[in-house]
Scaffold this motif. Sequence first.
Motif, PDB file in Angstrom:
ATOM      1  N   UNK A 298      69.913  60.919 -13.311  1.00 23.92           N
ATOM      2  CA  UNK A 298      70.824  61.797 -12.572  1.00 23.92           C
ATOM      3  C   UNK A 298      71.640  61.038 -11.534  1.00 23.92           C
ATOM      4  N   UNK A 299      71.377  59.750 -11.402  1.00 24.04           N
ATOM      5  CA  UNK A 299      72.090  58.948 -10.409  1.00 24.04           C
ATOM      6  C   UNK A 299      71.403  58.896  -9.061  1.00 24.04           C
ATOM      7  N   UNK A 300      70.207  59.482  -8.946  1.00 20.84           N
ATOM      8  CA  UNK A 300      69.472  59.414  -7.680  1.00 20.84           C
ATOM      9  C   UNK A 300      69.067  57.965  -7.404  1.00 20.84           C
ATOM     10  N   UNK A 301      69.340  57.497  -6.203  1.00 22.08           N
ATOM     11  CA  UNK A 301      69.089  56.102  -5.854  1.00 22.08           C
ATOM     12  C   UNK A 301      67.600  55.908  -5.541  1.00 22.08           C
ATOM     13  N   UNK A 302      66.947  55.056  -6.338  1.00 21.92           N
ATOM     14  CA  UNK A 302      65.520  54.795  -6.184  1.00 21.92           C
ATOM     15  C   UNK A 302      65.246  53.501  -5.430  1.00 21.92           C
TER      16      UNK A 302
END
Length: 366
Positions: A298-302
């Motif tokens: 989803x493009x969430x920055x980890x």
Amino acid sequence: MSQAVATPPGSSDQASRSVSGSPERISALSRELSRGIQHAVEQIESLNAQTRVLTFNAQIEAARAGAAGQAFQVVVLAMREMANETAKVAESVSTETRAASTELEAISTTLATQVRGTRLCDLAMTNIDLIDRNLYERSCDCRWWATDMSLVDALAKRTPEACEYASQRMGVILNSYTVYYDLVLADAEGNIVANGRPNQFSSQGSNHAGEEWFRSAMATRNGETFGFQSVHASSLVGGRRVLVYSAGVRSNGDVNGELLGVLGIIFNWDSLAQTLMENTPLLPEEKERSRVCIVDELGNVLADSAGRQLKERLAFPELAELLRTGKEFRDVTINGRKHCVAHAQSQGFETYRTGWHSLILQESRA
């Protein structure tokens, strides 16, 4: 005896630095060359204009001199003819070099873009490959340790002594595996009955039945599969960013035995991911304009060299399409600035694959 000789400016030392420069330097040099040639042509045209003026004045003076100036008239005509020929040569050089310089600049710009994008894609792929390889071992650890009889006994007997021994046993494991914050043992209701570092993390007695790591492990069919919870700030270890791998603890340590509870192993995510993000081998001047990160589907920055992990979801028009590729780069505009964005998707290692995406966002030079 040989004697050291100082290297003058603009000599081989400077040349070697230019030769070892980036592909973008080639593009910049082609633009400088084009401007240099155009400037030289303009200077020739300026000098030629002055020559024409001098020729015109000389012709006037020759006419005033009458018969005495006839001999000089020949020189005047020769100078005029030379000026005309010089003008033709200058125009020809300007026309030919302009076309060649334009093509050279286009080729060098394309080459610089291709070389940079390919290199950044390779670096992005190295990052996600290292993560997959490392996390594969975590998935093996939890399944192996879940068969330890001290954990089985703690859940089967539920005595303080059995739980204390399980904690001691997990503490011994933690002393050898420094990549973990803690190991926790939960019963079938999600209550933590033992952990490996009780003096540091007081998780015993807390309930985690609603956590993904617990629920996914309780849903496993046998001891050959495992549960997982992605990057999050965990209350088990004081809000630190972690991954949790989990496996069912089964009667007698048998892979097909009755499910008694869950072992959760709490992995120090930043020690792996942030170290990779911050130490990606970029040139010093590249680091100033580059952002290296790992994102989910989803493009969430980890993980993020800019320190925005778990605080941002990347969003720009080309991102969704880029994430559907295996390994590719695009020139995109982000916040009004041109960037080269390199992408590599998790390819997995052995039986494990995160499915995450590695990105390097590098702002282009003006």
